[in-house]
Enzyme design. Structure first.
Site, PDB file in Angstrom:
ATOM      1  N   GLU A   1      -4.850   3.714   6.134  1.00 14.65           N
ATOM      2  CA  GLU A   1      -4.796   3.720   4.598  1.00 14.65           C
ATOM      3  C   GLU A   1      -5.411   4.722   3.864  1.00 14.65           C
ATOM      4  O   GLU A   1      -4.760   5.084   2.664  1.00 14.65           O
ATOM      5  CB  GLU A   1      -5.082   2.068   4.323  1.00 14.65           C
ATOM      6  CG  GLU A   1      -4.681   1.627   3.128  1.00 14.65           C
ATOM      7  CD  GLU A   1      -5.820   0.990   2.032  1.00 14.65           C
ATOM      8  OE1 GLU A   1      -6.054   2.100   1.420  1.00 14.65           O
ATOM      9  OE2 GLU A   1      -6.289   0.143   2.330  1.00 14.65           O
TER      10      GLU A   1
ATOM     11  N   ARG B   1       0.805  -1.142  -0.055  1.00 16.46           N
ATOM     12  CA  ARG B   1       0.017   0.061  -0.229  1.00 16.46           C
ATOM     13  C   ARG B   1       0.850   1.198   0.067  1.00 16.46           C
ATOM     14  O   ARG B   1       0.495   2.265   0.688  1.00 16.46           O
ATOM     15  CB  ARG B   1      -0.941   0.043   1.216  1.00 16.46           C
ATOM     16  CG  ARG B   1      -2.048  -1.149   1.200  1.00 16.46           C
ATOM     17  CD  ARG B   1      -3.210  -0.918   0.227  1.00 16.46           C
ATOM     18  NE  ARG B   1      -4.183  -1.869   0.104  1.00 16.46           N
ATOM     19  CZ  ARG B   1      -4.158  -3.149   0.159  1.00 16.46           C
ATOM     20  NH1 ARG B   1      -3.180  -3.571  -0.770  1.00 16.46           N
ATOM     21  NH2 ARG B   1      -5.176  -3.841   0.171  1.00 16.46           N
TER      22      ARG B   1
ATOM     23  N   SER C   1     -10.784  -0.863   3.387  1.00 14.43           N
ATOM     24  CA  SER C   1      -9.984  -0.851   4.462  1.00 14.43           C
ATOM     25  C   SER C   1      -9.560   0.583   4.954  1.00 14.43           C
ATOM     26  O   SER C   1      -9.021   1.450   4.287  1.00 14.43           O
ATOM     27  CB  SER C   1      -8.844  -1.607   4.248  1.00 14.43           C
ATOM     28  OG  SER C   1      -8.802  -2.933   4.030  1.00 14.43           O
TER      29      SER C   1
END
Ligand code: EPU
Length: 328
Positions: A324, A154, A228
């Site tokens: 995130e 990520r 998420s």
């Protein structure tokens, strides 16, 4: 901005401008060098915590163009404003492999490399060849190779040294004509086995992933969310030894460099936060890692709730989980 962010947060900006080509962008940015603006793709990884005192550019550069072909692969250049899922569906409908595990991820193609999206054991960096971007200062085009993007979990150059410096216009992927699908992820292999699919095509895997995601994750069209909310934390061997002694059931995934990835969703769940509702926000009933807007939540409210979760995980496990989602 409500229609342009998947959390469905009410917020305003000065002007919202659609960019359909490189020329559109250069014209806009060239008018005033000191201009303050933000760039948005699908708005599916951002939390708006206040009104924006700047313009917002929506990337709508389209096009799926085959560049070249070998016996094994096809190289495809895709406009950064194409919806990622539509592009994945294009690949599987041509029986091309590489991206099928990432079906149904919301957002645009241009946003995919920024946070190196991934799901079900595959990340976009594995098929990524290069991208074209315009430097916001010089307004010159630059090509970034896979190495130059410095992809991580990520993560990429565009979230670090290159943050807010470029306008991505297209991304080139290498897709395989004879790939062996990655079915390492338990949910995927079980889905295929239960249907007696022994040699899955890319389309079979995409169908499995779509089905699994629909069961686990809320559809942003129905309930505001950005997937998420936190990244899965990465910890060292000592931490794993201590925690797995205390929590033998705790999921953990070894990485190449001797560290381990933990499941933030599990940690949050253990703190009693799965399916919890606080005011207009809460965590999703089937996945504690996803924060949702039940309707009318403000960005500040969601941010405060996320900080409460962060603190709970810190208190119980002594692990700091990081968002995130980009908080604006
Ligand atoms: N778990 C719980 N309770 C929960 C949620 C998860 O116990 O409420 C456990 C699960 O049982 C499993 C483990 O935690 O043992 C991991 O859960 P899951 O397989 O659902 O995956 P994840 O690590 O929570 C990541 C990605 C997702 C991606 C899935 C599938 C991140 C931050 N998230 O989630 O990506 O779809 O794996 O590959 O890496 C996104 O980035 O927005 C996203 C949805």
């Amino acid at each position: 901005m409500k229609k342009y962010n998947s959390f469905h947060i009410e917020a305003s900006c000065l002007k919202r401008i659609s960019i359909f080509s490189k020329k559109d962008f250069v014209e806009y940015a060239g008018q005033d060098a000191g201009r303050n603006y933000k760039i948005l793709g699908g708005g599916s990884n951002v939390l708006l915590t206040s009104d924006l005192d700047c313009d917002v550019l929506i990337n709508k550069i389209k096009g799926i163009n085959i560049q070249r072909e070998t016996d094994e692969d096809i190289f495809v250049e895709v406009g950064a404003g194409e919806m990622w899922h539509n592009f994945v569906m294009w690949t599987v409908s041509h029986d091309l492999g590489g991206l099928e595990n990432m079906a149904l991820i919301p957002g645009t193609v241009g946003a995919a490399p920024i946070q190196n999206i991934g799901a079900y054991g595959v990340e976009q960096k594995e098929s990524f060849v290069s991208l074209k971007a315009i430097d916001k200062e010089s307004l010159k085009e630059r090509i970034f190779t896979n190495m130059e993007c410095m992809f991580g979990y990520r993560d990429s150059y565009f979230k670090n040294a290159g943050k807010d410096k470029f306008f991505i216009t297209s991304v080139t992927y290498r897709l395989s004509k004879n790939s062996v699908p990655n079915t390492s992820y338990k949910d995927v292999s079980e889905w295929l086995a239960s249907r007696a699919i022994e040699y899955p095509t890319p389309n079979d895997v995409a169908t499995a992933v779509i089905d699994i995601r629909r069961q686990k994750l809320p559809d942003p069209a129905e309930i505001g969310n950005a997937g998420s909310f936190f990244k899965n934390p990465i910890v060292d061997q000592t931490t794993i030894d201590v925690l797995s002694g205390m929590y033998p059931q705790m999921p953990s995934y070894p990485l190449d460099n001797g560290t381990y990835k933990l499941a933030a969703g599990w940690l949050i769940d253990q703190c009693g936060y799965k399916g919890v509702r606080v005011g207009n926000t809460g965590t999703y009933k089937n996945q504690a890692l996803v924060i949702v807007n039940y309707g009318g939540a403000t960005g500040e409210e969601i941010k405060a709730f996320s900080e409460e979760i962060q603190q709970a995980v810190l208190d119980k496990f002594n692990i700091r989980i990081e968002p995130e989602v980009n908080i604006w």
